[in-house]
Design a protein around this motif. Structure first.
Motif, PDB file in Angstrom:
ATOM      1  N   THR A   1       7.603  -0.036  34.220  1.00 30.77           N
ATOM      2  CA  THR A   1       7.800   1.396  34.483  1.00 30.77           C
ATOM      3  C   THR A   1       7.385   1.839  35.888  1.00 30.77           C
ATOM      4  N   LEU A   2       6.582   1.016  36.605  1.00 27.45           N
ATOM      5  CA  LEU A   2       6.019   1.483  37.884  1.00 27.45           C
ATOM      6  C   LEU A   2       7.080   2.038  38.843  1.00 27.45           C
ATOM      7  N   ALA A   3       8.127   1.234  39.086  1.00 27.00           N
ATOM      8  CA  ALA A   3       9.137   1.667  40.059  1.00 27.00           C
ATOM      9  C   ALA A   3       9.849   2.931  39.588  1.00 27.00           C
ATOM     10  N   MET A   4      10.114   3.003  38.281  1.00 25.56           N
ATOM     11  CA  MET A   4      10.800   4.196  37.749  1.00 25.56           C
ATOM     12  C   MET A   4       9.925   5.423  37.896  1.00 25.56           C
ATOM     13  N   LYS A   5       8.626   5.257  37.645  1.00 28.62           N
ATOM     14  CA  LYS A   5       7.718   6.403  37.746  1.00 28.62           C
ATOM     15  C   LYS A   5       7.574   6.867  39.194  1.00 28.62           C
ATOM     16  N   LEU A   6       7.537   5.917  40.114  1.00 29.52           N
ATOM     17  CA  LEU A   6       7.453   6.293  41.528  1.00 29.52           C
ATOM     18  C   LEU A   6       8.729   7.002  41.974  1.00 29.52           C
ATOM     19  N   ALA A   7       9.879   6.498  41.463  1.00 29.38           N
ATOM     20  CA  ALA A   7      11.147   7.124  41.834  1.00 29.38           C
ATOM     21  C   ALA A   7      11.241   8.537  41.255  1.00 29.38           C
TER      22      ALA A   7
ATOM     23  N   VAL B   1      13.424  -7.670  32.359  1.00 29.42           N
ATOM     24  CA  VAL B   1      13.398  -6.273  31.884  1.00 29.42           C
ATOM     25  C   VAL B   1      13.132  -5.335  33.047  1.00 29.42           C
ATOM     26  N   ARG B   2      12.180  -5.721  33.904  1.00 25.21           N
ATOM     27  CA  ARG B   2      11.797  -4.870  35.030  1.00 25.21           C
ATOM     28  C   ARG B   2      13.006  -4.595  35.930  1.00 25.21           C
ATOM     29  N   ALA B   3      13.815  -5.638  36.166  1.00 24.54           N
ATOM     30  CA  ALA B   3      15.004  -5.465  37.007  1.00 24.54           C
ATOM     31  C   ALA B   3      16.076  -4.646  36.268  1.00 24.54           C
ATOM     32  N   MET B   4      16.253  -4.932  34.961  1.00 20.48           N
ATOM     33  CA  MET B   4      17.263  -4.242  34.146  1.00 20.48           C
ATOM     34  C   MET B   4      16.982  -2.745  34.025  1.00 20.48           C
ATOM     35  N   ALA B   5      15.690  -2.404  33.955  1.00 19.38           N
ATOM     36  CA  ALA B   5      15.296  -1.027  33.669  1.00 19.38           C
ATOM     37  C   ALA B   5      15.841  -0.053  34.712  1.00 19.38           C
ATOM     38  N   LEU B   6      16.064  -0.543  35.927  1.00 12.05           N
ATOM     39  CA  LEU B   6      16.558   0.332  36.995  1.00 12.05           C
ATOM     40  C   LEU B   6      18.085   0.441  36.978  1.00 12.05           C
TER      41      LEU B   6
END
Lengths: 259, 213
Positions: A108-114, A167-172
């Protein structure tokens, strides 16, 4: 229309030509594997398309946007660059998970920062974060990792770590997902679980480009394979064709070595 | 001269050591990070200027630096230093910031490139990647060398007596001048106590960070 188009791509490192004019196209929903011996330029090609390296010459188009064009003088703004960056996802050979964050936080880190860029972020922070967490949990559950939500990367097996990084890559929600030898850092008994996940993504018609040494897997999962040798595409074609009826001597020699 | 009187006398001196220690810590930790960014800068003039500065500070004795900071403003510029503690703090902060900066640099350079690349492909900005991903890993890695450096700092604070700060050894030397030698050796107990507390503290911090590798 092709979702990925690469034209006449060149890249050199300190005078050494690693890519000497790469051309190919990929349709939406297709899976393409890149094979070839080490030093043939496979990883450099992937790194140029995912913008970890800047090519010297040529053109790259991803999902309707030109992400690199040596003929164009136009400078992309950092916002445009970021948008382009998110069109491609990359799964690394060495996972590169963030060690101080647990599985859920890694995803979730990248999504939350975005999300901090959203105009309504301040008022709805809590709801936005919950929404992101829920979305991540669904994806993590799909990978069969629900029980590991609160675990740290060092507590997971290599196969589990690589699934988390997928998952981390897919989540975006990238348009294309790239894999750089996703099973090369894994023990043989752990490669199966990662390949299974990639196979499932292929069934869901995720567009993917996979650099791999697993020939059987490449043939089974790919619509198309390209064989790279000394910085050029020496041979390309449908998976069965390429592996069962290699035309060039170089591919024949390569296949006899890896089989 | 009772044991109790000497103990409290030395304790008052130790207060000066602790004050200098805390001042140095508070300002040298952030200043060190700035120096690190300078010495790792891609802008060559800044990089070499910073590296030269670090070389000068690390290449000359802290005692000499104390003299320079305390006397030069008065001798050369006609503005004598009014506060001895202020002068000592300036010298210590600059000196320790340079050592800290090298520890930080080592920590930052030990983080694999893959962490930055992962941040980039996930659409994070460079500063987001540094502050949200890399920094905590750096902190974990520099805990042992920082613990070492802080123990040295505790003991170095005694050097401040060369510009007549009445720290613990100076307090003991007043007794020596009157023929009483044991208080001088007794000061060792004070340093041992302070360093003991720091060692325990760092052990605890290291444990706090042991949940990831």
């Amino acid at each position: 229309m092709a979702i990925l188009e690469v034209k006449d791509l060149h890249k050199q490192f300190e005078g050494f030509q690693v890519l000497k004019g790469i051309n190919f196209e990929l349709e939406k929903g297709q899976v393409m594997s890149i094979i070839g011996s080490s030093g043939s330029g496979k990883t450099t090609l992937l790194r140029c398309i995912t913008q970890l390296e800047t090519a010297d010459q040529g053109m790259i188009m991803v999902d309707g946007s030109i992400t690199f064009d040596s003929a164009s003088k136009k400078k992309l703004s950092s916002e445009e660059k970021r948008k382009n960056q998110l069109k491609t996802g990359l799964v690394f050979q060495s996972f590169n998970l963030f060690p101080q964050y647990n599985v859920l936080e890694n995803v979730t880190l990248a999504m939350k920062l975005a999300a901090e860029r959203r105009p309504d972020f301040k008022e709805n922070k809590k709801e936005i974060y919950e929404e992101i967490d829920d979305k991540a949990k669904v994806l993590i559950a799909k990978m069969g990792l629900s029980e590991k939500l609160k675990n740290y990367p060092c507590e997971l097996s290599g196969g589990q770590q690589q699934r988390v990084s997928i998952v981390r890559a897919m989540a975006l929600e990238p348009s294309i997902l790239f894999f750089d030898e996703p099973t090369s850092a894994l023990d043989p008994e752990l490669t199966g679980e990662v390949l299974k996940v990639i196979r499932e993504l292929a069934e869901e018609k995720m567009t993917m480009v996979i650099v791999t040494h697993e020939m059987d897997f490449a043939r089974e999962v790919s619509d198309k394979i390209i064989f790279m040798d000394q910085g050029i595409i020496a041979e390309s074609g449908s998976a069965d064709d390429l592996i069962n009826n290699p035309k060039t001597d170089r591919l024949k020699a390569f296949l006899s070595k890896v089989k | 001269m009772t044991f109790g009187k000497i103990t409290t006398d030395l304790l008052a001196g130790l207060g000066q050591n602790i004050e200098l220690f805390l001042l140095t810590l508070a300002f040298a930790l952030p200043l060190g990070l700035l120096i690190t960014f300078g010495s790792m800068s891609k802008f060559k003039p800044l990089k070499y200027l910073t590296k030269t500065f670090v070389w000068i500070i690390r290449g000359t004795p802290l005692m000499l630096q104390l003299f320079v900071v305390f006397y030069i403003p008065g001798l050369v510029f006609g503005y004598p230093m009014k506060s001895r503690m202020f002068a000592a703090a300036i010298a210590f902060i600059i000196n320790y910031a340079c050592y800290f900066s090298e520890i930080y640099r080592g920590g930052i350079e030990s983080i694999p490139n893959g962490q930055y690349e992962a941040g980039q492909v996930l659409g994070m900005t460079k500063s987001q990647t540094f502050f949200r991903v890399v920094l905590m890993q750096v902190v974990k890695r520099i805990i042992p060398p920082m613990g070492n450096e802080l123990l040295t700092l505790v003991k170095d604070t005694s050097l401040a007596r060369v510009i007549a700060i009445g720290e613990v050894i100076m307090a003991a030397e007043r007794y020596t001048a009157r023929g009483l030698i044991w208080p001088l050796f007794y000061t060792g107990v004070y340093f041992l106590a302070l360093c003991g507390i720091l060692t325990l503290l760092f052990g605890w911090i290291e444990k706090k960070f042991s949940y990831y590798r």
